[in-house]
Design a protein around this motif. Structure first.
Motif, PDB file in Angstrom:
ATOM      1  N   GLU A 123      -5.761   2.430 -19.555  1.00  0.00           N
ATOM      2  CA  GLU A 123      -4.707   3.218 -18.938  1.00  0.00           C
ATOM      3  C   GLU A 123      -4.270   2.561 -17.635  1.00  0.00           C
ATOM      4  O   GLU A 123      -5.085   2.037 -16.892  1.00  0.00           O
ATOM      5  CB  GLU A 123      -5.264   4.602 -18.660  1.00  0.00           C
ATOM      6  N   THR A 124      -2.973   2.585 -17.341  1.00  0.00           N
ATOM      7  CA  THR A 124      -2.498   1.964 -16.112  1.00  0.00           C
ATOM      8  C   THR A 124      -2.473   2.959 -14.978  1.00  0.00           C
ATOM      9  O   THR A 124      -2.459   4.159 -15.173  1.00  0.00           O
ATOM     10  CB  THR A 124      -1.082   1.369 -16.291  1.00  0.00           C
ATOM     11  N   VAL A 125      -2.476   2.428 -13.774  1.00  0.00           N
ATOM     12  CA  VAL A 125      -2.446   3.228 -12.565  1.00  0.00           C
ATOM     13  C   VAL A 125      -1.267   2.759 -11.737  1.00  0.00           C
ATOM     14  O   VAL A 125      -1.150   1.574 -11.453  1.00  0.00           O
ATOM     15  CB  VAL A 125      -3.754   3.038 -11.749  1.00  0.00           C
ATOM     16  N   ASN A 126      -0.376   3.659 -11.342  1.00  0.00           N
ATOM     17  CA  ASN A 126       0.746   3.288 -10.496  1.00  0.00           C
ATOM     18  C   ASN A 126       0.241   3.046  -9.092  1.00  0.00           C
ATOM     19  O   ASN A 126      -0.431   3.874  -8.519  1.00  0.00           O
ATOM     20  CB  ASN A 126       1.807   4.391 -10.468  1.00  0.00           C
ATOM     21  N   THR A 127       0.598   1.872  -8.514  1.00  0.00           N
ATOM     22  CA  THR A 127       0.127   1.536  -7.179  1.00  0.00           C
ATOM     23  C   THR A 127       1.214   1.667  -6.133  1.00  0.00           C
ATOM     24  O   THR A 127       0.923   1.776  -4.962  1.00  0.00           O
ATOM     25  CB  THR A 127      -0.413   0.096  -7.150  1.00  0.00           C
ATOM     26  N   THR A 128       2.467   1.646  -6.519  1.00  0.00           N
ATOM     27  CA  THR A 128       3.565   1.761  -5.577  1.00  0.00           C
ATOM     28  C   THR A 128       4.700   2.472  -6.259  1.00  0.00           C
ATOM     29  O   THR A 128       4.690   2.675  -7.460  1.00  0.00           O
ATOM     30  CB  THR A 128       4.051   0.368  -5.118  1.00  0.00           C
ATOM     31  N   SER A 129       5.715   2.812  -5.483  1.00  0.00           N
ATOM     32  CA  SER A 129       6.869   3.480  -6.071  1.00  0.00           C
ATOM     33  C   SER A 129       7.718   2.500  -6.867  1.00  0.00           C
ATOM     34  O   SER A 129       8.409   2.885  -7.790  1.00  0.00           O
ATOM     35  CB  SER A 129       7.693   4.159  -4.984  1.00  0.00           C
ATOM     36  N   SER A 130       7.701   1.235  -6.513  1.00  0.00           N
ATOM     37  CA  SER A 130       8.420   0.240  -7.302  1.00  0.00           C
ATOM     38  C   SER A 130       7.404  -0.734  -7.874  1.00  0.00           C
ATOM     39  O   SER A 130       6.374  -1.004  -7.262  1.00  0.00           O
ATOM     40  CB  SER A 130       9.445  -0.494  -6.433  1.00  0.00           C
ATOM     41  N   PRO A 131       7.683  -1.263  -9.062  1.00  0.00           N
ATOM     42  CA  PRO A 131       6.705  -2.144  -9.703  1.00  0.00           C
ATOM     43  C   PRO A 131       6.438  -3.408  -8.888  1.00  0.00           C
ATOM     44  O   PRO A 131       7.348  -3.989  -8.306  1.00  0.00           O
ATOM     45  CB  PRO A 131       7.358  -2.498 -11.033  1.00  0.00           C
ATOM     46  N   LEU A 132       5.200  -3.802  -8.857  1.00  0.00           N
ATOM     47  CA  LEU A 132       4.786  -5.018  -8.181  1.00  0.00           C
ATOM     48  C   LEU A 132       4.815  -6.154  -9.191  1.00  0.00           C
ATOM     49  O   LEU A 132       4.431  -5.969 -10.346  1.00  0.00           O
ATOM     50  CB  LEU A 132       3.365  -4.834  -7.629  1.00  0.00           C
ATOM     51  N   GLU A 133       5.245  -7.320  -8.755  1.00  0.00           N
ATOM     52  CA  GLU A 133       5.248  -8.467  -9.666  1.00  0.00           C
ATOM     53  C   GLU A 133       3.815  -8.933  -9.913  1.00  0.00           C
ATOM     54  O   GLU A 133       2.979  -8.900  -9.017  1.00  0.00           O
ATOM     55  CB  GLU A 133       6.087  -9.610  -9.092  1.00  0.00           C
ATOM     56  N   LEU A 134       3.563  -9.377 -11.129  1.00  0.00           N
ATOM     57  CA  LEU A 134       2.250  -9.886 -11.522  1.00  0.00           C
ATOM     58  C   LEU A 134       1.800 -10.998 -10.581  1.00  0.00           C
ATOM     59  O   LEU A 134       0.646 -11.018 -10.144  1.00  0.00           O
ATOM     60  CB  LEU A 134       2.290 -10.394 -12.968  1.00  0.00           C
ATOM     61  N   ASP A 135       2.704 -11.912 -10.264  1.00  0.00           N
ATOM     62  CA  ASP A 135       2.338 -13.026  -9.383  1.00  0.00           C
ATOM     63  C   ASP A 135       1.857 -12.520  -8.023  1.00  0.00           C
ATOM     64  O   ASP A 135       0.911 -13.054  -7.448  1.00  0.00           O
ATOM     65  CB  ASP A 135       3.508 -13.983  -9.205  1.00  0.00           C
ATOM     66  N   LYS A 136       2.485 -11.474  -7.496  1.00  0.00           N
ATOM     67  CA  LYS A 136       2.084 -10.920  -6.206  1.00  0.00           C
ATOM     68  C   LYS A 136       0.708 -10.267  -6.315  1.00  0.00           C
ATOM     69  O   LYS A 136      -0.120 -10.397  -5.414  1.00  0.00           O
ATOM     70  CB  LYS A 136       3.128  -9.909  -5.718  1.00  0.00           C
ATOM     71  N   ALA A 137       0.437  -9.572  -7.410  1.00  0.00           N
ATOM     72  CA  ALA A 137      -0.878  -8.967  -7.607  1.00  0.00           C
ATOM     73  C   ALA A 137      -1.967 -10.039  -7.661  1.00  0.00           C
ATOM     74  O   ALA A 137      -3.045  -9.880  -7.077  1.00  0.00           O
ATOM     75  CB  ALA A 137      -0.886  -8.127  -8.877  1.00  0.00           C
ATOM     76  N   LEU A 138      -1.689 -11.151  -8.344  1.00  0.00           N
ATOM     77  CA  LEU A 138      -2.656 -12.252  -8.400  1.00  0.00           C
ATOM     78  C   LEU A 138      -2.833 -12.885  -7.022  1.00  0.00           C
ATOM     79  O   LEU A 138      -3.948 -13.267  -6.636  1.00  0.00           O
ATOM     80  CB  LEU A 138      -2.204 -13.291  -9.428  1.00  0.00           C
ATOM     81  N   HIS A 139      -1.748 -12.989  -6.275  1.00  0.00           N
ATOM     82  CA  HIS A 139      -1.798 -13.504  -4.900  1.00  0.00           C
ATOM     83  C   HIS A 139      -2.703 -12.617  -4.053  1.00  0.00           C
ATOM     84  O   HIS A 139      -3.565 -13.108  -3.319  1.00  0.00           O
ATOM     85  CB  HIS A 139      -0.377 -13.543  -4.334  1.00  0.00           C
ATOM     86  N   TYR A 140      -2.535 -11.295  -4.159  1.00  0.00           N
ATOM     87  CA  TYR A 140      -3.379 -10.358  -3.414  1.00  0.00           C
ATOM     88  C   TYR A 140      -4.848 -10.512  -3.813  1.00  0.00           C
ATOM     89  O   TYR A 140      -5.733 -10.449  -2.956  1.00  0.00           O
ATOM     90  CB  TYR A 140      -2.943  -8.922  -3.663  1.00  0.00           C
ATOM     91  N   ALA A 141      -5.121 -10.694  -5.088  1.00  0.00           N
ATOM     92  CA  ALA A 141      -6.509 -10.837  -5.555  1.00  0.00           C
ATOM     93  C   ALA A 141      -7.194 -12.007  -4.865  1.00  0.00           C
ATOM     94  O   ALA A 141      -8.338 -11.897  -4.398  1.00  0.00           O
ATOM     95  CB  ALA A 141      -6.541 -11.007  -7.075  1.00  0.00           C
ATOM     96  N   VAL A 142      -6.508 -13.130  -4.784  1.00  0.00           N
ATOM     97  CA  VAL A 142      -7.086 -14.316  -4.134  1.00  0.00           C
ATOM     98  C   VAL A 142      -7.188 -14.101  -2.626  1.00  0.00           C
ATOM     99  O   VAL A 142      -8.199 -14.451  -2.006  1.00  0.00           O
ATOM    100  CB  VAL A 142      -6.259 -15.577  -4.465  1.00  0.00           C
ATOM    101  N   THR A 143      -6.162 -13.511  -2.031  1.00  0.00           N
ATOM    102  CA  THR A 143      -6.174 -13.274  -0.586  1.00  0.00           C
ATOM    103  C   THR A 143      -7.365 -12.404  -0.186  1.00  0.00           C
ATOM    104  O   THR A 143      -8.046 -12.685   0.809  1.00  0.00           O
ATOM    105  CB  THR A 143      -4.855 -12.617  -0.141  1.00  0.00           C
ATOM    106  N   LEU A 144      -7.639 -11.363  -0.962  1.00  0.00           N
ATOM    107  CA  LEU A 144      -8.765 -10.480  -0.659  1.00  0.00           C
ATOM    108  C   LEU A 144     -10.107 -11.208  -0.717  1.00  0.00           C
ATOM    109  O   LEU A 144     -11.051 -10.850  -0.015  1.00  0.00           O
ATOM    110  CB  LEU A 144      -8.786  -9.297  -1.629  1.00  0.00           C
ATOM    111  N   ALA A 145     -10.198 -12.231  -1.540  1.00  0.00           N
ATOM    112  CA  ALA A 145     -11.461 -12.953  -1.735  1.00  0.00           C
ATOM    113  C   ALA A 145     -11.506 -14.281  -0.982  1.00  0.00           C
ATOM    114  O   ALA A 145     -12.455 -15.045  -1.154  1.00  0.00           O
ATOM    115  CB  ALA A 145     -11.667 -13.209  -3.227  1.00  0.00           C
ATOM    116  N   TRP A 146     -10.517 -14.559  -0.162  1.00  0.00           N
ATOM    117  CA  TRP A 146     -10.402 -15.877   0.475  1.00  0.00           C
ATOM    118  C   TRP A 146     -11.673 -16.286   1.206  1.00  0.00           C
ATOM    119  O   TRP A 146     -12.142 -17.412   1.061  1.00  0.00           O
ATOM    120  CB  TRP A 146      -9.208 -15.890   1.432  1.00  0.00           C
ATOM    121  N   GLU A 147     -12.235 -15.406   1.992  1.00  0.00           N
ATOM    122  CA  GLU A 147     -13.426 -15.759   2.771  1.00  0.00           C
ATOM    123  C   GLU A 147     -14.619 -16.072   1.877  1.00  0.00           C
ATOM    124  O   GLU A 147     -15.474 -16.869   2.244  1.00  0.00           O
ATOM    125  CB  GLU A 147     -13.755 -14.661   3.768  1.00  0.00           C
ATOM    126  N   ASP A 148     -14.682 -15.458   0.698  1.00  0.00           N
ATOM    127  CA  ASP A 148     -15.759 -15.749  -0.243  1.00  0.00           C
ATOM    128  C   ASP A 148     -15.611 -17.157  -0.830  1.00  0.00           C
ATOM    129  O   ASP A 148     -16.598 -17.784  -1.203  1.00  0.00           O
ATOM    130  CB  ASP A 148     -15.754 -14.763  -1.416  1.00  0.00           C
TER     131      ASP A 148
END
Length: 152
Positions: free
Chosen positions: A3-28
């Motif tokens: 099941e999907t979960v809405n994260t914002t009022s407008s859809p986020l691009e897949l590339d941006k979500a992947l960018h966020y994933a790496v950014t969150l783990a950068w220090e690791d």
């Protein structure tokens, strides 16, 4: 697919979500003395769910190290989820990639995007990290709300 979960009022691009994933783990993933670029690659066939992404670390001189592969489905060749190389590991990256892959229906791709996806992430600054953390907190809060709805 889950099941999907809405994260914002407008859809986020897949590339941006992947960018966020790496950014969150950068220090690791990165040593502060070795500035690097991270490259996320995927193949997205029209009309099908994304099954695989690869995350690469690019060092000076163009040398590349595979950080991890992440699969949505298991096969005899690989398990589902994130599989890290010998040199790196990040629970944050594994968890966020898993979320993105399982909820990819909520993310968009540009109309002119080709089959081959490529996201380049340079060393994030404080604003980039804050933006990614804000996104993740929103995702987690929405996930809690959605799980409460499902249990009622």
């Amino acid at each position: 697919m889950s099941e999907t979960v809405n994260t914002t009022s407008s859809p986020l691009e897949l590339d941006k979500a992947l960018h966020y994933a790496v950014t969150l783990a950068w220090e690791d993933l990165m040593k502060p003395t070795e500035p690097r670029l991270v490259r996320v690659e995927y193949l997205s066939e029209p009309g099908t769910a994304l099954d695989h992404v690869s995350v690469w670390s690019v060092r000076a001189g163009g040398y590349q190290d595979l950080v991890c592969d992440c699969w949505t489905s298991a096969s005899s060749a690989h398990p589902s989820g994130a599989a890290f190389g010998n040199r790196q590991h990040s629970d944050k990256l594994a968890e966020t990639l898993d979320f993105v892959m399982k909820n990819q229906g909520q993310f968009t791709r540009a109309a002119d995007a080709g089959r081959h996806g490529l996201v380049l992430i340079y060393t994030p600054d404080a604003d980039d990290r804050k933006e990614a953390a804000t996104w993740m907190r929103g995702v987690q809060a929405q996930g809690v709300e959605a799980s409460k709805l499902r249990s009622n």
